[in-house]
Design a protein around this motif. Structure first.
Motif, short mmCIF file in Angstrom:
data_model
loop_
_atom_site.label_atom_id
_atom_site.label_comp_id
_atom_site.label_asym_id
_atom_site.label_seq_id
_atom_site.Cartn_x
_atom_site.Cartn_y
_atom_site.Cartn_z
N ASN A 5 -35.47 23.43 39.37
CA ASN A 5 -34.48 22.26 38.99
C ASN A 5 -33.73 21.62 39.97
O ASN A 5 -33.57 20.62 40.21
CB ASN A 5 -33.88 22.45 37.71
CG ASN A 5 -32.82 23.78 37.68
OD1 ASN A 5 -32.77 24.47 38.87
ND2 ASN A 5 -32.44 24.32 36.62
N LYS A 35 -27.34 18.22 35.84
CA LYS A 35 -27.38 19.26 34.47
C LYS A 35 -27.54 18.75 33.06
O LYS A 35 -28.36 18.92 32.29
CB LYS A 35 -26.20 20.02 34.51
CG LYS A 35 -26.40 21.55 33.51
CD LYS A 35 -25.00 22.40 33.54
CE LYS A 35 -25.30 23.53 32.75
NZ LYS A 35 -24.31 24.36 32.89
N TYR A 38 -31.49 16.55 32.94
CA TYR A 38 -32.56 17.16 33.40
C TYR A 38 -33.51 17.77 32.19
O TYR A 38 -34.63 17.66 32.30
CB TYR A 38 -32.18 18.62 34.42
CG TYR A 38 -33.32 19.21 35.21
CD1 TYR A 38 -34.18 18.46 36.00
CD2 TYR A 38 -34.13 20.28 34.46
CE1 TYR A 38 -35.13 19.01 36.85
CE2 TYR A 38 -35.47 20.82 34.97
CZ TYR A 38 -35.92 19.80 36.22
OH TYR A 38 -37.13 20.40 36.97
N SER A 39 -32.92 18.63 31.34
CA SER A 39 -33.79 19.18 30.39
C SER A 39 -34.51 18.25 29.30
O SER A 39 -35.70 18.25 29.33
CB SER A 39 -32.96 20.21 29.33
OG SER A 39 -32.53 21.35 30.30
N GLN A 40 -33.71 17.03 29.02
CA GLN A 40 -34.39 16.13 28.28
C GLN A 40 -35.30 15.32 28.90
O GLN A 40 -36.54 14.97 28.67
CB GLN A 40 -33.36 15.15 27.78
CG GLN A 40 -33.80 14.09 26.83
CD GLN A 40 -32.79 13.26 26.21
OE1 GLN A 40 -31.63 12.96 26.53
NE2 GLN A 40 -33.10 12.57 25.21
N ARG A 42 -37.09 16.56 31.47
CA ARG A 42 -38.18 17.52 31.62
C ARG A 42 -39.36 17.40 30.52
O ARG A 42 -40.52 17.20 30.67
CB ARG A 42 -37.82 18.64 32.04
CG ARG A 42 -38.95 19.92 32.29
CD ARG A 42 -38.57 21.18 32.22
NE ARG A 42 -38.06 21.74 30.93
CZ ARG A 42 -36.61 22.31 30.71
NH1 ARG A 42 -36.05 22.37 31.84
NH2 ARG A 42 -36.20 22.56 29.53
N GLN A 43 -38.76 17.30 29.43
CA GLN A 43 -39.25 17.40 28.11
C GLN A 43 -40.05 16.15 27.87
O GLN A 43 -41.19 16.27 27.52
CB GLN A 43 -38.39 17.83 26.81
CG GLN A 43 -37.96 19.47 26.98
CD GLN A 43 -36.91 19.64 25.98
OE1 GLN A 43 -36.66 18.76 25.15
NE2 GLN A 43 -36.46 20.97 25.89
N ASP A 80 -41.51 26.76 22.21
CA ASP A 80 -41.85 26.04 23.39
C ASP A 80 -42.59 24.79 23.10
O ASP A 80 -43.12 24.01 24.00
CB ASP A 80 -42.13 26.76 24.27
CG ASP A 80 -43.56 27.63 24.35
OD1 ASP A 80 -44.13 27.44 23.24
OD2 ASP A 80 -44.01 28.10 25.39
N ASP A 113 -43.05 23.57 26.82
CA ASP A 113 -41.84 23.14 27.80
C ASP A 113 -41.81 24.19 28.80
O ASP A 113 -41.06 25.09 28.94
CB ASP A 113 -40.64 23.18 26.93
CG ASP A 113 -39.43 22.88 27.57
OD1 ASP A 113 -39.39 22.36 28.68
OD2 ASP A 113 -38.35 23.20 26.89
N ASP A 115 -40.55 25.26 31.77
CA ASP A 115 -39.02 25.03 32.74
C ASP A 115 -39.45 26.11 33.79
O ASP A 115 -38.50 26.27 34.54
CB ASP A 115 -38.15 25.64 31.86
CG ASP A 115 -37.98 26.78 31.39
OD1 ASP A 115 -38.99 27.62 31.63
OD2 ASP A 115 -36.94 27.24 30.73
#
Length: 186
Positions: A5, A35, A38-40, A42-43, A80, A113, A115
């Protein structure tokens, strides 16, 4: 060097002419934005296409609790789970984190997901870098024009990346003499 990431965010920051970060937890505005976004991102990107590097297969057993009506069984989707790619049931519906169908078990192929960026395809990594650059442009500069240009670049790139990823799958042949196929027409 394998992707992470941080390396993906650093590629995005470099596209913007910004300084890189050592960690998403460092006390800088750049790291905090990476931060937060990133997660949203990526999904969203993984959900946008059935990427080969984010595909899993699972056999689902029915839960004890039955749906109130409409289907005979309900199945817990994996933690996931992001997107259905294929389900062994002809008639099913997704409701929240449950799949409802009348079959006694379900064979599910799904996008998960993923990661673990080190397992990603190089084109997915580049696509994620472009997506983060577009998101960071809006957040850091407030310029919707620059962000729109980056989103257009991302869109063009993802068309190529999805085509390459899709070419790694065999062509599915349709049997025109299959009764199910003919029954729909006549």
């Amino acid at each position: 060097m394998s992707a992470s990431n941080v390396t993906i965010c650093n590629a995005a920051l470099a596209m913007l002419g910004e300084q890189t970060i050592a960690s998403l937890d460092e006390p800088t505005n750049r790291a905090r934005l990476c931060k937060d976004l990133y997660s949203q991102a990526r999904q969203m990107l993984l959900r946008s296409h059935p990427w080969n590097c984010a595909t899993k297969r699972v056999l689902l057993a029915p839960l004890v609790d039955k749906p109130a009506f409409g289907y005979g069984n309900q199945f817990q989707l994996p933690d996931d789970f992001l997107r259905v790619q294929s389900v062994s049931a002809q008639d099913y519906v997704i409701e929240g984190k449950k799949l409802l169908a009348s079959e006694p078990e379900i064979q599910l192929i799904y996008t998960y997901d993923n990661d673990n960026e080190a397992s990603w395809d190089a084109m997915l990594i580049e696509g994620m870098s472009l997506l983060m650059a577009a998101k960071l442009t809006k957040a850091m500069t407030g310029s919707t024009t620059d962000a729109d240009v980056r989103e257009a670049m991302l869109s063009q790139f993802l068309k190529r990346a999805r085509a390459v990823d899709g070419q790694e799958q065999p062509i599915q042949q349709i049997d025109p003499y299959n009764q199910g196929f003919m029954g729909v027409r006549y």
